[in-house]
Scaffold this active site. Structure first.
Site, short mmCIF file in Angstrom:
data_model
loop_
_atom_site.label_atom_id
_atom_site.label_comp_id
_atom_site.label_asym_id
_atom_site.label_seq_id
_atom_site.Cartn_x
_atom_site.Cartn_y
_atom_site.Cartn_z
N HIS A 277 -0.71 31.29 -11.63
CA HIS A 277 0.18 31.60 -10.51
C HIS A 277 0.29 30.47 -9.50
O HIS A 277 1.12 30.52 -8.58
CB HIS A 277 -0.30 32.88 -9.81
CG HIS A 277 0.82 33.69 -9.23
ND1 HIS A 277 2.01 33.15 -8.83
CD2 HIS A 277 0.93 35.02 -8.98
CE1 HIS A 277 2.80 34.09 -8.36
NE2 HIS A 277 2.19 35.23 -8.44
N ARG A 278 -0.52 29.43 -9.65
CA ARG A 278 -0.39 28.27 -8.76
C ARG A 278 0.88 27.49 -9.07
O ARG A 278 1.41 26.79 -8.20
CB ARG A 278 -1.60 27.35 -8.91
CG ARG A 278 -2.93 27.97 -8.50
CD ARG A 278 -4.08 27.06 -8.84
NE ARG A 278 -4.14 26.76 -10.28
CZ ARG A 278 -5.04 25.94 -10.83
NH1 ARG A 278 -5.93 25.32 -10.06
NH2 ARG A 278 -5.04 25.74 -12.14
#
Length: 426
Positions: free
Chosen positions: A399-400
């Protein structure tokens, strides 16, 4: 002990190809080492004599530590053996020797620096591919560790077994076949025991240490916990893909190759899903689409890689996949064949699993878990009820770098390709 992969911290000696006292030439294979993913032949970078083996078969040593001593001449072998014995006794006398060897392997090498007459160094430097048959006139036998263990149990002489694995490597099924043939077996009848011996006995209640591969998988799984991930699922109708598969299956095409190809074509349109973040401060748009596919093998898990899957035709991709699976099961994959993936597939559909979540491999942006294609009652847009084959896919992503909308768009593209798979055969 050489570093045979980027994640390897220690290696296990599977077998010594040469014996103490043997004369060695630069580039010659000396030892087979089990890394965290494969068994690999390792060569010496020096001419000389194998003076002393410091780590026996089955032994484990940290990367960078000495596993044998090399002498420049026969006259220096005795001195090298003396140094090896001295090192062995000093190591055993220290209660913290094991910890020191792992934490500071360079000190082991420093302690072994000889006089000018003797060249002392790890015999091995880098892996080389096994391009020889399993048996070369009785000089050498190349077999998987399990095949060797099985051969001892079944009393089969490996020198008389013809290997069917990659590059002539002897695998377990070759030993079992040899054991079933009376004229190959060297001691007594074994046919009644083949089934029992082939199955590994499990001692309930026992504590079993990790194998090298299991330890590597454990480290990777723990490392993955530091990455913030999320999951998105999607239902894809597979009628058209199933029909295509039936038409071209006879030409050697595998479903795994079809899924890899479809995924790669979808990634072309969504490069962020093929990206990776390694330092937590930046991410890389990978220049190639290399599809790694999880494969279960004896004692662990490995992910052979289909490089440039978007550019390779489906027939070549299928042949490559079969080759990689054979090499994986024989533990003969080279590092670039399992550590260069940019996107991973994990398929449990063949076991009837309808859905599951996969853990993100470190260093990659996403992994897709593929479930079984099953007949499903569905309603069409014109409100009619019908039957279609559908499969569930779940993508786990970093999700980064990758966000929900990215995955949703990617999965829509993937569904369109699978539901109209005409581009897969071009």
């Amino acid at each position: 002990m050489p570093a045979l992969s980027s994640t390897m911290t220690e290696g296990k000696i599977v077998s010594w190809v040469r014996s103490e006292g043997d004369k060695l030439s630069k580039g010659e294979s000396v030892v087979v080492v089990e890394s965290d993913k494969a068994d690999m032949d390792v060569e010496t970078f020096y001419d000389g004599y194998l003076a002393a083996i410091m780590v026996e078969e089955g032994g484990v040593a940290p990367v960078g530590s000495a596993i044998a001593l090399l002498a420049e001449s026969e006259a220096e072998i005795a001195e090298a053996k003396s140094k090896a014995a001295s090192n062995s006794s000093s190591s055993s006398s220290s209660s913290s020797s094991a910890a020191t060897a792992v934490a500071e392997p360079e000190k082991v090498v420093d302690n072994l620096v000889p006089t000018a007459a003797v060249k002392v160094a790890p015999v091995v430097s880098m892996p080389v591919a096994s391009m020889h048959p399993a048996s070369e006139g009785g000089k050498r036998i190349v077999a998987s560790p399990y095949a060797k263990k099985l051969a001892k149990e079944l009393k089969v002489e490996l020198g008389r077994v013809v290997g069917s694995g990659p590059m002539g490597r002897i695998v377990a099924k070759d030993v079992e076949a040899a054991a079933a043939t009376a004229d190959v077996a060297t001691v007594g009848p074994v046919s009644a025991e083949v089934g029992k011996s082939a199955a590994a006995a499990i001692d309930l209640g026992s504590v079993v240490p990790f194998t090298t591969m299991q330890a590597a998988v454990s480290r990777n799984m723990v490392e993955s916990l530091s990455v913030p991930t999320f999951r998105v699922g999607y239902t894809i109708t597979t009628d058209a893909l199933d029909s295509l598969y039936k038409k071209i299956k006879s030409k050697g095409v595998t479903m795994t190759a079809l899924l890899a190809k479809a995924t790669a074509l979808a990634l072309v349109k969504h490069p962020v899903v093929n990206s990776s973040c390694r330092d937590g401060k930046s991410f890389t748009y990978n220049s190639s689409i290399n599809i790694a596919v999880a494969v279960a093998i004896d004692g662990g898990l490995i992910t052979p890689v289909l490089p440039d899957a978007d550019k390779v035709d489906i027939y070549s991709l299928s042949r490559k996949w079969k080759e990689l699976v054979d090499k994986a099961r024989a533990k003969q994959l080279q590092p670039h064949e399992y550590n260069s993936g940019t996107f991973t597939l994990s398929n449990l559909g063949m076991f009837g699993v309808d859905r599951f979540d996969a853990i993100l491999p470190p260093g990659t942006g996403a992994i897709m878990a593929v479930g079984a294609s099953q007949p499903t009652v569905v309603a069409s847009k014109d409100r009619r009820i019908g039957m279609k084959n559908q499969m569930q896919v779940n993508v786990t992503a970093d999700h980064r770098v990758i966000y929900g909308a990215d995955l949703a768009s990617f999965l829509q593209t993937l569904a369109k390709i699978i539901e109209d798979p005409k581009d897969l055969t071009f």
